[in-house]
Motif scaffolding. Structure first.
Motif, short mmCIF file in Angstrom:
data_model
loop_
_atom_site.label_atom_id
_atom_site.label_comp_id
_atom_site.label_asym_id
_atom_site.label_seq_id
_atom_site.Cartn_x
_atom_site.Cartn_y
_atom_site.Cartn_z
N ALA A 18 6.77 -6.31 0.53
CA ALA A 18 5.39 -6.43 0.98
C ALA A 18 5.09 -5.41 2.08
CB ALA A 18 5.12 -7.85 1.48
N VAL A 19 6.04 -5.21 2.99
CA VAL A 19 5.85 -4.23 4.06
C VAL A 19 5.76 -2.82 3.48
CG1 VAL A 19 6.74 -3.35 6.25
CG2 VAL A 19 7.12 -5.75 5.63
N GLU A 20 6.61 -2.51 2.52
CA GLU A 20 6.58 -1.19 1.89
C GLU A 20 5.21 -0.90 1.27
OE1 GLU A 20 9.74 -1.43 -0.90
OE2 GLU A 20 11.32 -1.08 0.57
N LEU A 21 4.65 -1.89 0.57
CA LEU A 21 3.34 -1.71 -0.03
C LEU A 21 2.26 -1.55 1.03
CD1 LEU A 21 3.25 -4.21 -3.04
CD2 LEU A 21 3.08 -1.73 -3.15
N ALA A 22 2.34 -2.35 2.09
CA ALA A 22 1.35 -2.25 3.16
C ALA A 22 1.36 -0.87 3.79
CB ALA A 22 1.61 -3.33 4.21
N LYS A 23 2.57 -0.34 4.02
CA LYS A 23 2.69 1.00 4.59
C LYS A 23 2.17 2.06 3.62
CE LYS A 23 6.10 4.35 6.25
NZ LYS A 23 5.32 4.79 7.43
N LYS A 24 2.52 1.95 2.36
CA LYS A 24 2.10 2.94 1.37
C LYS A 24 0.58 3.04 1.28
CE LYS A 24 2.52 4.14 -3.54
NZ LYS A 24 3.18 3.78 -4.84
N PHE A 25 -0.09 1.89 1.30
CA PHE A 25 -1.54 1.88 1.12
C PHE A 25 -2.30 1.68 2.43
CE2 PHE A 25 0.15 0.73 -3.07
CZ PHE A 25 -0.51 1.65 -3.87
N GLN A 26 -1.54 1.65 3.55
CA GLN A 26 -2.15 1.52 4.88
C GLN A 26 -3.05 0.28 4.97
OE1 GLN A 26 -1.59 3.92 7.76
NE2 GLN A 26 0.17 3.80 6.37
#
Length: 408
Positions: A215-223
């Motif tokens: 979930a953190v990886e996705l949040a970072k990827k899409f800001q």
């Protein structure tokens, strides 16, 4: 109209009273003018009961059928939340993962989200409805139901937020936010007002149970801004964002730990037989997460490579290694249990040398042996005996003065 996504874990859905509280939180955001998606985790007691029933029927139930079975747990919770919202006079609709347009790969139990078609969610928004999506699930290219594995609900929530270009994701948990350490075992742990994606990703990978790394990886990827907040009390949570104010903060911002770590050691008769690429490619194909890796090549001794895995993946890792022993060319495999990993994390560590030395010195003074070490720009991890895990975490929290954090 601005959109937000709200994710609720199993603890927040444990009873009808809890579900009514979830509905009230969703209504509050709807009244603030948002289009609202609620993503529900599975009901833990129901999921456990279903798994036990499957085990009673078969020792080797097909993963496809288990995914069909276990996906119903979050479908139940999503439907109940929709009923609670409708009872309060609000238009609401529950959707399964496939109805919400969640497309995954073909890996049962641990599927990855490939794409989300949010057109149906948008249609329900146009009708003024609150949308409740059963988290942890999707559909593969063969039209079979899949489950997303650990952290599936929050990963689903962030993925939907990205597809909808939502303003933020609120992750409701049984804690009030992200702390400098686990407050249940480190008495002086402090709640953080903000934390960067990179720091949260390290903490999540290193044992923090608050939000899954995917979930953190996705949040970072899409800001996507993410707020970790309590489902029990109404208080300010912790904001996950790209950067936080660094200079005024402490070098180390958090201590994490993880129990039940197992060290696997694979030995070879000769160095020419050892292929790290082949071994870790096979493990990766079977989605076995390997953490700390140490290779030992010493004249006069057989070469070895040691790596750590979690307890729940131990049996599968042994099976994969044994099935691939001939192609990998190793002569023996050994393991050590009763270990834990303790880590320090902080973006400020990259520009402040000597942090690892302080960590090792404090553990030495505490008489805590270090068995393996792993470092990156913003973290240092050590493997220690499991019965020393909590003492090590408290000592390191004290060593880096985290109880006096200026950023809470």
């Amino acid at each position: 109209m601005a959109r937000i996504v709200m994710k609720f874990g199993s603890a927040a859905l444990a009873s009808t009273k809890h579900i009514q509280d979830v509905a009230k939180r969703a209504i509050a955001e709807k009244e603030r003018g948002y289009d609202v998606v609620v993503v529900t985790a599975g009901m833990r007691s129901m999921a456990k009961e279903l798994a036990e029933m499957a085990c009673d029927l078969s020792d080797s139930a097909p993963k496809r059928e288990l995914d069909v079975l276990l996906s119903t747990s979050s479908q139940l919770s999503s439907a109940l939340v929709a009923i609670a919202l409708q009872e309060e006079g609000y238009h609401a609709v529950s959707l399964t993962g496939w109805q919400a347009g969640i497309q995954t790969d073909d890996m049962y139990f641990n599927a990855r989200i490939d794409d989300i078609d949010v057109s149906r969610i948008a249609e329900h928004f146009a009708q003024g409805q609150i949308v409740i999506v059963a988290g942890e699930q999707g559909i593969n290219y063969s039209q079979n139901i899949t489950t997303i594995g650990k952290g599936g609900a929050e990963t689903t929530a962030v993925a939907i937020a990205a597809a909808l270009e939502a303003e933020r994701v609120d992750i409701y948990t049984n804690v009030e936010g992200v702390y400098t350490a686990d407050p249940s075992h480190v008495a002086r742990a402090q709640k953080l007002k903000e934390i960067s994606y990179d720091e949260m990703l390290e903490l999540s990978n290193l044992g923090s149970q608050i939000i899954h790394p995917r979930a953190v990886e996705l949040a970072k990827k899409f800001q996507i801004p993410v707020i970790i907040r309590s489902s029990v009390v109404d208080t300010v949570g912790t904001l996950l964002k790209e950067e936080v104010g660094m200079e005024k903060n402490l070098i180390v911002r958090g201590v994490a730990y993880e129990s039940d770590v197992i060290r696997l050691t694979v030995g070879y008769d000769a160095y020419s037989d050892a292929s790290l690429a082949d071994m870790f490619t096979i493990l990766a194909k079977n989605r076995i997460n390997v953490d700390i890796i140490v290779q030992a090549i010493i004249d006069g001794l057989k070469p070895t490579v040691s790596f750590t895995i979690l307890k729940e993946e131990f049996a599968e890792a042994l099976r994969v290694l044994e099935d691939s022993k001939l192609s990998l060319g190793f002569s023996f495999a050994d393991f050590e249990i009763g270990l834990a990993k303790v880590s320090i994390v902080g973006s400020g560590m990259a520009s402040n040398p000597g942090v690892a030395a302080r960590m090792f010195d404090r553990l030495r003074r505490e008489g805590i042996p270090v068995k393996m070490v792993s470092t990156s720009e913003i973290k240092v991890s050590v493997v220690v005996p499991q019965d020393e895990m909590i003492r090590a975490a408290n000592a390191l929290h004290d060593e880096f003065n985290l109880e006096h954090a200026l950023y809470v």
